[in-house]
Scaffold this motif. Structure first.
Motif, PDB file in Angstrom:
ATOM      1  N   MET A   1      61.688  63.550  20.312  1.00 63.00           N
ATOM      2  CA  MET A   1      62.785  62.948  19.567  1.00 63.00           C
ATOM      3  C   MET A   1      64.066  62.810  20.385  1.00 63.00           C
ATOM      4  O   MET A   1      65.057  62.278  19.897  1.00 63.00           O
TER       5      MET A   1
ATOM      6  N   LYS B   1      61.888  55.993  18.164  1.00 64.75           N
ATOM      7  CA  LYS B   1      61.715  54.886  17.223  1.00 64.75           C
ATOM      8  C   LYS B   1      60.284  54.351  17.246  1.00 64.75           C
ATOM      9  O   LYS B   1      59.711  54.033  16.202  1.00 64.75           O
TER      10      LYS B   1
ATOM     11  N   MET C   1      58.189  56.734  15.355  1.00 63.85           N
ATOM     12  CA  MET C   1      58.400  56.611  13.911  1.00 63.85           C
ATOM     13  C   MET C   1      57.706  55.379  13.336  1.00 63.85           C
ATOM     14  O   MET C   1      57.170  55.418  12.226  1.00 63.85           O
TER      15      MET C   1
ATOM     16  N   VAL D   1      57.394  55.127   9.369  1.00 62.22           N
ATOM     17  CA  VAL D   1      58.790  55.319   8.989  1.00 62.22           C
ATOM     18  C   VAL D   1      59.552  54.039   9.350  1.00 62.22           C
ATOM     19  O   VAL D   1      59.496  53.589  10.494  1.00 62.22           O
TER      20      VAL D   1
ATOM     21  N   ARG E   1      57.371  62.828   6.829  1.00 64.31           N
ATOM     22  CA  ARG E   1      56.395  62.177   7.709  1.00 64.31           C
ATOM     23  C   ARG E   1      56.884  62.198   9.156  1.00 64.31           C
ATOM     24  O   ARG E   1      56.096  62.420  10.093  1.00 64.31           O
ATOM     25  N   ALA E   2      58.166  61.949   9.338  1.00 64.02           N
ATOM     26  CA  ALA E   2      58.735  61.966  10.686  1.00 64.02           C
ATOM     27  C   ALA E   2      58.589  63.344  11.325  1.00 64.02           C
ATOM     28  O   ALA E   2      58.225  63.470  12.501  1.00 64.02           O
TER      29      ALA E   2
ATOM     30  N   VAL F   1      66.651  64.315   9.846  1.00 58.46           N
ATOM     31  CA  VAL F   1      66.217  62.938  10.072  1.00 58.46           C
ATOM     32  C   VAL F   1      67.309  62.034   9.530  1.00 58.46           C
ATOM     33  O   VAL F   1      67.640  62.086   8.340  1.00 58.46           O
TER      34      VAL F   1
ATOM     35  N   PHE G   1      65.232  54.294   9.727  1.00 60.89           N
ATOM     36  CA  PHE G   1      65.331  55.461  10.614  1.00 60.89           C
ATOM     37  C   PHE G   1      66.276  55.165  11.776  1.00 60.89           C
ATOM     38  O   PHE G   1      66.214  54.092  12.385  1.00 60.89           O
TER      39      PHE G   1
ATOM     40  N   MET H   1      66.408  61.560  15.055  1.00 61.73           N
ATOM     41  CA  MET H   1      66.180  62.897  14.516  1.00 61.73           C
ATOM     42  C   MET H   1      66.937  63.896  15.376  1.00 61.73           C
ATOM     43  O   MET H   1      66.846  63.869  16.602  1.00 61.73           O
TER      44      MET H   1
END
Length: 634
Positions: free
Chosen positions: A113, A120, A123, A128, A261-262, A274, A291, A294
């Protein structure tokens, strides 16, 4: 359970961690630089270790010294707090390799992250929703500008390794792009050692919504609902609250599920956040929430989540790091009331939010609120670190009550001679958009002139200061003299006169002596700290008695460009002899983790250039001198 903990941080977060650790029976070890030798977190810890000179790069950011301090003191675990080394995967790995417990996510989760472009892509694979933009490897200015043209202006340039509002620039048109790109890359290199950027479509009515998530080493991951952090300045959060205003249950369920989920996508353990950007042009809707990034650490604004859930997130961190399961299940968590946090900084909003340094001779923080601070009266605000004085947190039954409580809390703050933004924070609570819960990340900028207009002492405060000056003068002149006949008149109330210095000017005030004596101790909304120092509505003023002693300091030449604070010159855009226009950028000063552009006060010629790129300068050092065009012509 961990029995001894070293906190690899300073200030209010170090004090916050110490408080919970002590309640859990855990021995605490602080680390400190030269500047922090007498700091509050050092005094509160059970033990403290000196780790180097004042600059963070030579102390708090030197991982080897942190690990050595832990070994020296027999610490079992290291808590990084936030900032500094908290999201440094290599440091986390070195802690684990040394046989110590790392109070944070696994290094591989931090790496996953840590770069915004890779995160991204990850995700997207996890389902996401992400903001439209450019995540490519080609970082040439030509390619980046072409991609910005394709996305459509305005666009946002973001450092892929960025955080805390650093390495971000909004670009409104193609003509600005290259200048903004260079500025962003320069800041990214200085702050993160990585110049790579990504591009995002600028959301025109953006709300910043983030979800607190938590995972353990047993495979459990849950969320602790959302926070709204939309009130920002220069992409840095100023006010945070939980829950988010206008969030319905369906949208909340969707965004929180996406956050979980992330977290699961990177096998997350510990506390994390997040962050999402919401297009709030037509309210909050899961279809228009994307998103952003994070944060693999505890956040500055975590107290508002603690307040509405009744959870101590630091305690959860320590329990999870000790190998325990999460203390609660998802269905056992609920939202209770509304909480707001305001960041009280040592800065002057009326002067472009310039950071303020020095000794806090006076510091009054609000009662009836949760206050997280790393300073006390008598502490020094150093130029080496973030200029936060405290976080003010209120928790009430509903949002309206919380807003009112926060405004009251901010209005009771007093600090001197260090400047602070309490009056600015109080004004934010009265913004129509904030009151309605429809604020966006641009709301502060939309009202910046009204919000930052310098506060002036009210007539009531001037009267109170005049009364204080008058009685202090009488006591000084003859402490044994009776005041009963002072200002005596046969046909009118007793009156006297006093003169004050208000913003450098003499102000004369007439005093009703009888009323002044009766009301002197009953002033509502004002504080008299003595020596002419008064506070009102979150602003602190010096209103000393006027002295006609003939003294005075000469003011700087109108064209002198002086350093507003100690810092480093990181860019010089002009040379001696250059013609410049009013408002043209002359150079950039980096100080207290921020870039400050210094501009020409009027059109003219650079008659003198006293600073060069890379130079370290002190406050009020002469950097350049501009000679006006009119003078040149004459």
């Amino acid at each position: 359970m961990i029995r001894s903990l070293l906190i690899a941080n300073r200030g209010e977060i170090a004090c916050r961690i110490i408080r919970t650790a002590r309640a859990m029976g855990i021995r605490t070890i602080a680390v400190y630089s030269d500047a922090d030798a007498t700091a509050l977190h050092v005094r509160q810890a059970d033990e403290a270790v000196h780790i180097g000179p004042s600059p963070a790069a030579e102390s708090y950011l030197v991982g080897e010294r942190i690990v050595a301090a832990a070994k020296q003191t027999g610490a079992e675990a290291i808590h990084p707090g936030y900032g500094f080394l908290s999201e440094n995967a290599d440091f986390a790995q070195s802690v684990l390799d040394s046989g110590l417990i790392w109070v944070g996510p696994r290094p591989e989760s931090i790496r996953a992250m840590g770069l915004k472009d890779a995160a991204k892509k990850l995700m997207e694979d996890a389902g996401v929703p992400v903001t439209p933009g450019y995540l490519g490897e080609d970082q040439s200015p030509e390619t980046l500008r072409a991609e910005a043209d394709r996305i459509g202006y305005p666009v946002l340039i973001k450092a892929v390794a960025g955080g805390g509002g650093k390495g971000m620039r909004k670009v409104d048109n193609a003509q600005q792009f290259l200048e903004m790109l260079q500025s962003c890359q320069r800041e990214a290199k200085a702050s993160f050692g990585n110049m790579q950027v990504l591009l995002e479509k600028w959301i025109t009515s953006p709300r910043h919504i983030e979800v607190q998530i938590f995972g353990d080493s047993h495979g459990n991951v849950l969320h602790l609902f959302e926070r709204d952090c939309s009130l920002q300045r220069r992409h840095q959060k100023v006010i945070e609250e939980a829950p988010a205003p206008g969030m319905d249950e369906a949208t909340r369920e969707a965004i929180c599920a996406a956050a979980v989920r992330a977290a699961k996508a990177v096998d997350y353990v510990g506390a994390g956040t997040v962050e999402f950007i919401a297009d709030a042009s037509d309210g909050l809707d899961a279809e228009r929430i994307f998103f952003m990034e994070m944060n693999t650490r505890l956040q500055v604004e975590h107290p508002v989540t603690e307040e509405i859930t009744g959870v101590d997130l630091v305690e959860w961190q320590l329990r999870v790091a000790s190998g325990e399961e999460l203390p609660r299940k998802q269905e056992e968590l609920s939202i209770n009331g509304h909480a707001i946090e305001a960041r009280l900084y040592a800065e002057d909003p009326a002067k472009g939010f310039l950071p303020s340094t020095g000794r806090l001779d006076i510091l009054q923080l609000p009662h009836g609120a949760r206050v997280e601070t790393g300073v006390a009266e008598g502490s020094e605000i150093s130029p080496f670190y973030d200029p936060m004085i405290a976080k003010i947190v209120v928790h009430r039954h509903d949002r309206a009550e919380a807003v009112e409580a926060m405004e009251t809390a901010c209005r009771t703050v007093a600090a001197w001679p260090v400047k602070n933004n309490a009056w600015f924070l109080a004004r934010l609570m009265r913004m129509p958009e904030y009151d309605a819960g429809t604020m966006t990340t641009g709301s502060i900028n939309d009202h910046i002139d009204a919000l930052t207009a310098a506060p002036a002492p009210s007539g009531g405060m001037i009267a109170a200061a005049a009364e204080a000056a008058f009685f202090d003068h009488v006591a000084w002149e003859n402490s044994s003299r009776e005041t009963g006949l002072m200002g005596f008149r046969l046909n009118a109330p007793r009156r006297a006169a006093a003169s004050l210095t208000v913003e450098g000017e003499r102000v004369d005030a007439c005093i009703d002596i009888d009323l002044a004596q009766e009301w002197r101790d009953e002033r509502i909304g004002r504080e008299d700290f003595g020596n002419g120092i008064f506070a009102e509505d979150g602003a602190t003023f010096a209103l000393p008695a006027f002295r006609a002693d003939g003294g005075g300091a000469a003011s700087a030449h109108d064209g002198d460009i002086l350093a507003p604070m100690p810092g480093k010159v990181i860019a010089v855009d002009v040379a001696e002899g250059d013609m410049v226009e009013a408002g043209q950028r002359l150079m950039v000063l980096e100080a207290m983790k921020m870039e400050h552009a210094l501009t020409a006060p009027f059109s003219g010629t650079v008659a003198e250039l006293a600073a060069s790129e890379g130079a370290q300068v002190q406050v009020e050092a002469l950097l350049a001198r501009i000679e006006s065009a009119e003078k040149v012509e004459n």
